[in-house]
Design a protein around this motif. Structure first.
Motif, PDB file in Angstrom:
ATOM      1  N   PRO A   1       0.802  -1.227   0.000  1.00  0.00           N
ATOM      2  CA  PRO A   1       0.000   0.000   0.000  1.00  0.00           C
ATOM      3  C   PRO A   1       0.842   1.289   0.000  1.00  0.00           C
ATOM      4  O   PRO A   1       0.433   2.291  -0.574  1.00  0.00           O
ATOM      5  CB  PRO A   1      -0.832  -0.109   1.287  1.00  0.00           C
ATOM      6  N   HIS A   2       2.047   1.252   0.618  1.00  0.00           N
ATOM      7  CA  HIS A   2       2.831   2.496   0.692  1.00  0.00           C
ATOM      8  C   HIS A   2       3.684   2.724  -0.545  1.00  0.00           C
ATOM      9  O   HIS A   2       4.384   3.730  -0.638  1.00  0.00           O
ATOM     10  CB  HIS A   2       3.698   2.494   1.955  1.00  0.00           C
ATOM     11  N   VAL A   3       3.660   1.768  -1.487  1.00  0.00           N
ATOM     12  CA  VAL A   3       4.419   1.967  -2.729  1.00  0.00           C
ATOM     13  C   VAL A   3       3.461   2.479  -3.805  1.00  0.00           C
ATOM     14  O   VAL A   3       2.747   1.711  -4.444  1.00  0.00           O
ATOM     15  CB  VAL A   3       5.124   0.662  -3.167  1.00  0.00           C
ATOM     16  N   ASP A   4       3.423   3.817  -3.981  1.00  0.00           N
ATOM     17  CA  ASP A   4       2.509   4.393  -4.977  1.00  0.00           C
ATOM     18  C   ASP A   4       3.155   4.360  -6.368  1.00  0.00           C
ATOM     19  O   ASP A   4       4.272   3.865  -6.528  1.00  0.00           O
ATOM     20  CB  ASP A   4       2.087   5.809  -4.572  1.00  0.00           C
ATOM     21  N   ALA A   5       2.434   4.877  -7.358  1.00  0.00           N
ATOM     22  CA  ALA A   5       2.897   4.779  -8.746  1.00  0.00           C
ATOM     23  C   ALA A   5       4.244   5.494  -8.938  1.00  0.00           C
ATOM     24  O   ALA A   5       5.098   5.028  -9.705  1.00  0.00           O
ATOM     25  CB  ALA A   5       1.845   5.360  -9.691  1.00  0.00           C
ATOM     26  N   GLU A   6       4.452   6.577  -8.213  1.00  0.00           N
ATOM     27  CA  GLU A   6       5.695   7.338  -8.378  1.00  0.00           C
ATOM     28  C   GLU A   6       6.896   6.558  -7.816  1.00  0.00           C
ATOM     29  O   GLU A   6       7.943   6.462  -8.462  1.00  0.00           O
ATOM     30  CB  GLU A   6       5.550   8.683  -7.649  1.00  0.00           C
ATOM     31  N   VAL A   7       6.713   6.026  -6.609  1.00  0.00           N
ATOM     32  CA  VAL A   7       7.786   5.222  -6.002  1.00  0.00           C
ATOM     33  C   VAL A   7       8.055   3.996  -6.871  1.00  0.00           C
ATOM     34  O   VAL A   7       9.207   3.612  -7.091  1.00  0.00           O
ATOM     35  CB  VAL A   7       7.413   4.802  -4.559  1.00  0.00           C
ATOM     36  N   ARG A   8       6.986   3.400  -7.386  1.00  0.00           N
ATOM     37  CA  ARG A   8       7.135   2.225  -8.255  1.00  0.00           C
ATOM     38  C   ARG A   8       7.985   2.582  -9.478  1.00  0.00           C
ATOM     39  O   ARG A   8       8.903   1.849  -9.848  1.00  0.00           O
ATOM     40  CB  ARG A   8       5.747   1.750  -8.700  1.00  0.00           C
ATOM     41  N   ALA A   9       7.692   3.715 -10.093  1.00  0.00           N
ATOM     42  CA  ALA A   9       8.431   4.131 -11.286  1.00  0.00           C
ATOM     43  C   ALA A   9       9.905   4.378 -10.957  1.00  0.00           C
ATOM     44  O   ALA A   9      10.797   3.985 -11.717  1.00  0.00           O
ATOM     45  CB  ALA A   9       7.794   5.386 -11.882  1.00  0.00           C
ATOM     46  N   ARG A  10      10.163   5.007  -9.800  1.00  0.00           N
ATOM     47  CA  ARG A  10      11.565   5.293  -9.435  1.00  0.00           C
ATOM     48  C   ARG A  10      12.308   4.004  -9.068  1.00  0.00           C
ATOM     49  O   ARG A  10      13.495   3.865  -9.361  1.00  0.00           O
ATOM     50  CB  ARG A  10      11.617   6.310  -8.299  1.00  0.00           C
ATOM     51  N   MET A  11      11.578   3.076  -8.439  1.00  0.00           N
ATOM     52  CA  MET A  11      12.170   1.773  -8.115  1.00  0.00           C
ATOM     53  C   MET A  11      12.557   1.047  -9.406  1.00  0.00           C
ATOM     54  O   MET A  11      13.662   0.515  -9.532  1.00  0.00           O
ATOM     55  CB  MET A  11      11.153   0.961  -7.312  1.00  0.00           C
ATOM     56  N   LEU A  12      11.651   1.062 -10.389  1.00  0.00           N
ATOM     57  CA  LEU A  12      11.941   0.386 -11.656  1.00  0.00           C
ATOM     58  C   LEU A  12      13.073   1.079 -12.409  1.00  0.00           C
ATOM     59  O   LEU A  12      13.875   0.418 -13.074  1.00  0.00           O
ATOM     60  CB  LEU A  12      10.677   0.322 -12.524  1.00  0.00           C
ATOM     61  N   ALA A  13      13.158   2.408 -12.299  1.00  0.00           N
ATOM     62  CA  ALA A  13      14.233   3.131 -12.987  1.00  0.00           C
ATOM     63  C   ALA A  13      15.595   2.644 -12.487  1.00  0.00           C
ATOM     64  O   ALA A  13      16.538   2.477 -13.272  1.00  0.00           O
ATOM     65  CB  ALA A  13      14.081   4.635 -12.772  1.00  0.00           C
ATOM     66  N   ILE A  14      15.705   2.399 -11.180  1.00  0.00           N
ATOM     67  CA  ILE A  14      16.964   1.898 -10.612  1.00  0.00           C
ATOM     68  C   ILE A  14      17.275   0.502 -11.162  1.00  0.00           C
ATOM     69  O   ILE A  14      18.393   0.231 -11.607  1.00  0.00           O
ATOM     70  CB  ILE A  14      16.883   1.865  -9.065  1.00  0.00           C
ATOM     71  N   VAL A  15      16.273  -0.364 -11.165  1.00  0.00           N
ATOM     72  CA  VAL A  15      16.474  -1.733 -11.670  1.00  0.00           C
ATOM     73  C   VAL A  15      16.831  -1.702 -13.162  1.00  0.00           C
ATOM     74  O   VAL A  15      17.742  -2.409 -13.615  1.00  0.00           O
ATOM     75  CB  VAL A  15      15.216  -2.597 -11.430  1.00  0.00           C
ATOM     76  N   PHE A  16      16.140  -0.857 -13.923  1.00  0.00           N
ATOM     77  CA  PHE A  16      16.395  -0.807 -15.371  1.00  0.00           C
ATOM     78  C   PHE A  16      17.791  -0.264 -15.650  1.00  0.00           C
ATOM     79  O   PHE A  16      18.464  -0.730 -16.573  1.00  0.00           O
ATOM     80  CB  PHE A  16      15.319   0.029 -16.080  1.00  0.00           C
ATOM     81  N   ASP A  17      18.247   0.706 -14.859  1.00  0.00           N
ATOM     82  CA  ASP A  17      19.633   1.178 -15.019  1.00  0.00           C
ATOM     83  C   ASP A  17      20.614   0.047 -14.707  1.00  0.00           C
ATOM     84  O   ASP A  17      21.647  -0.076 -15.351  1.00  0.00           O
ATOM     85  CB  ASP A  17      19.895   2.373 -14.099  1.00  0.00           C
TER      86      ASP A  17
END
Lengths: 191, 191
Positions: B170-186
């Motif tokens: 619940p505390h991982v909103d769309a913005e945090v999700r996007a930033r989390m994925l940006a780190i993984v994708f890098d």
């Protein structure tokens, strides 16, 4: 102060018993024994069931105490690393340590969730303390230039929790875990 | 072939009902309604309980069918992307799509786990099909130079599952999700 049969003061015995019960409970619930009973913990700890109930009135109280102690230890570990000379190594080592250690902690967390639905007890407070200490390690690593500046705690903590959960899956062995973390750590490196 | 009151052949009605029941069940269990009953699904789908049981003899069979359909759709989506010109975009877009979609799928998976302890039913087979299709997307992206060569499917899939689970918190909103994925994708980018 009266003394027990062992000749130790009763208060010392009580503290000793409490620690012993927690050690056994951590072992039992950490192995995924969600359905293990308080009686079983008493038997393995070689104390009477009344002794367990004196320290922990309910199974939920026992499981929560195990989890709190675990979170507190991890927080202390993180805080201890705040003084280390290599802030980057401190951050990445702690991240790896937590993920390697996760399987047990998650099993205990699930046992607690079964019992209480948790969310705002002592375990949640202890978990918040750990998150703060991890945040301090992250900031130091960023100041030292070892972690990219634009990474914020919510997404880095989400990755910590995510990889911890992944590492607790039976098909994710130590080698896959290490390669998974290598990808995340490369993603966290300064651009 | 006989016809029903609606004038449609009964076999078409049966197929229609099956799809309708699955749609409703996907909605109910996807919202985390692990304890929802088959009766509730029948009521919301506006069919008789006997109709539900004719298609799905047990609640576990119903939940499993929902999960199989979901995995199959995701696999078909991945397979459809195998022909796309930009193999890198296809891989990263599919990864993001799956993570965004995860909260629902995880809730259904947990409902099934409650009922059967799962692991080797039809849902597991369907899940394996999805993993294979994802592996094919990964290989194409690596051949196109969009993903580092040394990343192997076990750790990349572990990251997919890990970030999916994190995104369902619940505390991982769309913005945090996007930033989390940006780190993984890098981290997945070629070195």
């Amino acid at each position: 102060m009266s003394t027990s049969a062992s000749g130790r003061p009763q208060r010392v015995d009580a503290r000793h018993n409490r620690g012993r019960i927690l050690d056994v409970a951590e072992e039992v619930f950490g192995k995924g024994g969600r359905s293990a009973s308080t009686e079983e913990v008493a038997r393995l700890a070689e104390v009477g069931i009344a002794t367990v109930f004196r320290h922990f009135p309910t199974k939920a109280a026992l499981v929560e105490a195990v989890l709190v102690r675990r979170f507190d230890r991890l927080r202390e570990h993180a805080e201890g690393l705040l003084g280390s000379a290599d802030a980057g190594a401190a951050f990445f080592d702690f991240f790896s340590h937590l993920v390697a250690d996760a399987a047990t902690k998650i099993a205990i967390g699930e046992a607690l969730h079964d019992l209480t639905g948790d969310t705002d007890g002592d375990a949640a407070t202890a978990s918040l303390g750990l998150r703060r200490a991890f945040g301090a390690l992250l900031r130091r690593a960023q100041e030292a230039g070892a972690v990219r500046d634009d990474a914020e705690l919510p997404e880095v903590y989400a990755l910590l929790v995510a990889t911890s959960r992944a590492a607790s899956q039976p098909h994710v062995d130590a080698e896959v875990r290490a390669r998974m973390l290598a990808i995340v750590f490369d993603g966290l490196a300064p651009r």
